[in-house]
Motif scaffolding. Structure first.
Motif, mmCIF file in Angstrom:
data_model
loop_
_atom_site.group_PDB
_atom_site.id
_atom_site.type_symbol
_atom_site.label_atom_id
_atom_site.label_comp_id
_atom_site.label_asym_id
_atom_site.label_seq_id
_atom_site.Cartn_x
_atom_site.Cartn_y
_atom_site.Cartn_z
ATOM 1 N N PHE A 169 0.910 -1.211 -0.061
ATOM 2 C CA PHE A 169 0.084 0.020 -0.007
ATOM 3 C C PHE A 169 0.887 1.263 0.146
ATOM 4 O O PHE A 169 1.993 1.256 0.540
ATOM 5 N N THR A 170 0.410 2.364 -0.647
ATOM 6 C CA THR A 170 1.193 3.445 -0.721
ATOM 7 C C THR A 170 0.041 4.759 -0.386
ATOM 8 O O THR A 170 -1.048 4.675 -1.146
ATOM 9 N N ILE A 171 0.553 5.697 0.264
ATOM 10 C CA ILE A 171 -0.327 6.681 0.550
ATOM 11 C C ILE A 171 0.324 8.060 0.039
ATOM 12 O O ILE A 171 1.488 8.131 0.159
ATOM 13 N N SER A 172 -0.469 8.858 -0.765
ATOM 14 C CA SER A 172 0.119 10.215 -1.240
ATOM 15 C C SER A 172 -1.036 10.927 -1.192
ATOM 16 O O SER A 172 -2.155 10.760 -0.726
ATOM 17 N N ARG A 173 -0.710 12.341 -1.436
ATOM 18 C CA ARG A 173 -1.680 13.407 -1.409
ATOM 19 C C ARG A 173 -1.554 14.184 -2.552
ATOM 20 O O ARG A 173 -0.454 14.329 -3.321
ATOM 21 N N ASP A 174 -2.422 15.147 -2.851
ATOM 22 C CA ASP A 174 -2.550 16.129 -3.810
ATOM 23 C C ASP A 174 -2.985 17.177 -3.148
ATOM 24 O O ASP A 174 -4.178 17.655 -2.589
ATOM 25 N N ASN A 175 -2.061 18.492 -2.787
ATOM 26 C CA ASN A 175 -2.345 19.256 -1.896
ATOM 27 C C ASN A 175 -3.387 20.255 -2.820
ATOM 28 O O ASN A 175 -4.284 20.771 -2.017
ATOM 29 N N ALA A 176 -3.237 20.525 -3.937
ATOM 30 C CA ALA A 176 -4.461 21.299 -4.622
ATOM 31 C C ALA A 176 -5.795 20.939 -4.606
ATOM 32 O O ALA A 176 -6.647 21.443 -4.766
ATOM 33 N N LYS A 177 -5.896 19.443 -4.576
ATOM 34 C CA LYS A 177 -7.222 18.991 -4.476
ATOM 35 C C LYS A 177 -7.689 18.515 -3.234
ATOM 36 O O LYS A 177 -8.528 18.082 -2.855
ATOM 37 N N ASN A 178 -6.794 18.686 -2.092
ATOM 38 C CA ASN A 178 -7.161 18.414 -0.694
ATOM 39 C C ASN A 178 -7.418 16.984 -0.491
ATOM 40 O O ASN A 178 -8.571 16.745 0.126
ATOM 41 N N THR A 179 -6.721 16.217 -1.203
ATOM 42 C CA THR A 179 -7.169 14.827 -1.399
ATOM 43 C C THR A 179 -5.945 13.897 -0.995
ATOM 44 O O THR A 179 -4.845 14.094 -1.344
#
Length: 124
Positions: free
Chosen positions: A68-78
C-alpha cells in the motif's frame, strides 16, 4: 468543522489493485496528519497508514508495508491510498481520518474527524 469523503472502494480479485481517495473540506488545518484505518466485520478498527500533510512523510502498518502507498494532492485537498497485491484479508470497511494535532499515531482515538467509510472486498 472538517468533512471527509472517501471513494474508490469496490470488489476486486486477489492480487488486484484499488485506489481509495479521501477529500477533506471545511475548516483549514495546518500540520495535520491524515490516517487510513480499516475495520473488518466483527473486528476492531485497525491502523493502515498515515501521512503528514505538510511533510509528506508516510507510515504504514506491517501488514500492508510494500503493498500500500499513501500520497496526497495539495491542490485537491485529497489523500490517496493505493492498494496493490490485495489479499482476502484486506477485506474491510476503510476509513480516512484527520489528526489535527499532527501526532501521526496508530491509535484511532487520537483522530478527530472521520469519513463515512468505503467498502473494499477482495475475493480469493
Amino acid at each position: 468543522q472538517v468533512q471527509l469523503v472517501e471513494s474508490g472502494g469496490g470488489l476486486v480479485q486477489a492480487g488486484g489493485s484499488l485506489r481509495l481517495s479521501c477529500t477533506i473540506s471545511g475548516r483549514t488545518l495546518r500540520h495535520y496528519v491524515m490516517g487510513w484505518f480499516r475495520q473488518a466485520s466483527g473486528q476492531a478498527r485497525e491502523f493502515v497508514g498515515s501521512i503528514n500533510w505538510s511533510a509528506g512523510s508516510a507510515a504504514y502498518a506491517d501488514s500492508v508495508k510494500g503493498r500500500f502507498t499513501i500520497s496526497r494532492d495539495n491542490a485537491k485537498n485529497t489523500v490517496y491510498l493505493q492498494m496493490n497485491s490485495l489479499k482476502a484479508e484486506d477485506t474491510a470497511l476503510y476509513y480516512c481520518a484527520v489528526d489535527k494535532w499532527g501526532l501521526q499515531s496508530t491509535q484511532p482515538s487520537v483522530y478527530d474527524y472521520w469519513g463515512q467509510g468505503t467498502q473494499v472486498t477482495v475475493s480469493s
